[in-house]
Design an enzyme around this catalytic site. Structure first.
Site, PDB file in Angstrom:
ATOM      1  N   HIS A  85       0.775  -1.266  -0.041  1.00 15.71           N
ATOM      2  CA  HIS A  85      -0.128  -0.026   0.070  1.00 15.71           C
ATOM      3  C   HIS A  85       0.807   1.456   0.008  1.00 15.71           C
ATOM      4  CE1 HIS A  85      -3.990  -2.015   1.455  1.00 15.71           C
ATOM      5  NE2 HIS A  85      -3.523  -2.663   0.568  1.00 15.71           N
ATOM      6  N   GLU A  87       0.612   3.957   1.801  1.00 16.56           N
ATOM      7  CA  GLU A  87       1.114   4.494   3.241  1.00 16.56           C
ATOM      8  C   GLU A  87       2.504   3.478   3.495  1.00 16.56           C
ATOM      9  OE1 GLU A  87      -1.976   3.537   2.001  1.00 16.56           O
ATOM     10  OE2 GLU A  87      -3.298   3.849   3.632  1.00 16.56           O
ATOM     11  N   CYS A 122      -6.218   1.180   5.425  1.00 20.47           N
ATOM     12  CA  CYS A 122      -6.632  -0.281   5.787  1.00 20.47           C
ATOM     13  C   CYS A 122      -6.332  -0.307   7.361  1.00 20.47           C
ATOM     14  CB  CYS A 122      -6.397  -1.392   4.959  1.00 20.47           C
ATOM     15  SG  CYS A 122      -4.654  -1.460   5.136  1.00 20.47           S
ATOM     16  N   CYS A 125      -2.459  -0.634   7.349  1.00 22.41           N
ATOM     17  CA  CYS A 125      -1.547   0.512   7.215  1.00 22.41           C
ATOM     18  C   CYS A 125      -1.813   1.405   8.461  1.00 22.41           C
ATOM     19  CB  CYS A 125      -2.145   1.271   5.948  1.00 22.41           C
ATOM     20  SG  CYS A 125      -1.467   0.419   4.694  1.00 22.41           S
TER      21      CYS A 125
END
Length: 161
Positions: A85, A87, A122, A125
């Site tokens: 992801h 992040e 999410c 993250c």
């Protein structure tokens, strides 16, 4: 992407969210494109976008997404997702010393039409953001100026109850 109107420059927050949106355009994800920018003391210290680990095939290269193939939605099937992801990628590119007290700016785009997708980390993250000592997370939620939410990192949803 927010742009200046009638000679008024855009806010710093919208400028950093625009940067996140530009990095989202580098994403290799077929389902959702995300970009992240970490800022500390008014300086960009790291960026990231979602895509497969370095050197591995991306979904856009393969032409298919396992989450789309199984009709999975936000929060489902991250264990079969090929992407790191945005992040996480941004956090991996700097040290905890750099991230302590920094802010993270997050923007999401829908690949089919490039429209803004209401950004939200999410739970995994969110845990990493909190652990890294990020202070606030700015989430682009719309197309226009000042269309963002600010969430203290400690208030992110980091587990499913």
């Amino acid at each position: 992407m927010v742009s200046e109107t009638t000679g008024m420059r855009i806010s710093k927050i919208d400028a950093y969210l625009n940067c996140a949106e530009v990095f989202a355009q580098r994403s290799t994800c077929l389902k959702r494109k995300y970009g992240a920018v970490i800022v500390k003391d008014d300086a960009v210290i790291s960026t990231g976008y979602n895509g497969a680990p370095r050197g591995e095939e991306n979904c856009c290269d393969i032409g298919t997404c396992p989450r789309i193939a199984k009709d999975l939605h936000q929060g489902q099937g991250y264990d079969i997702c090929r992407a790191v992801h945005a992040e996480a990628n941004a956090l991996l590119n700097c040290s905890r010393e750099q991230t302590l007290g920094a802010d993270l700016f997050l923007a999401g785009l829908t690949p089919s039409d490039g429209s803004v997708h209401k950004a939200k980390p999410c739970p995994l993250c969110a845990r990493m953001i909190i652990q890294a000592g990020i202070r606030n997370v700015y989430l682009r939620i719309g197309e226009g100026p000042e269309e963002f939410e600010v969430v203290a990192a400690r208030d992110l949803k980091w587990y499913v109850d």
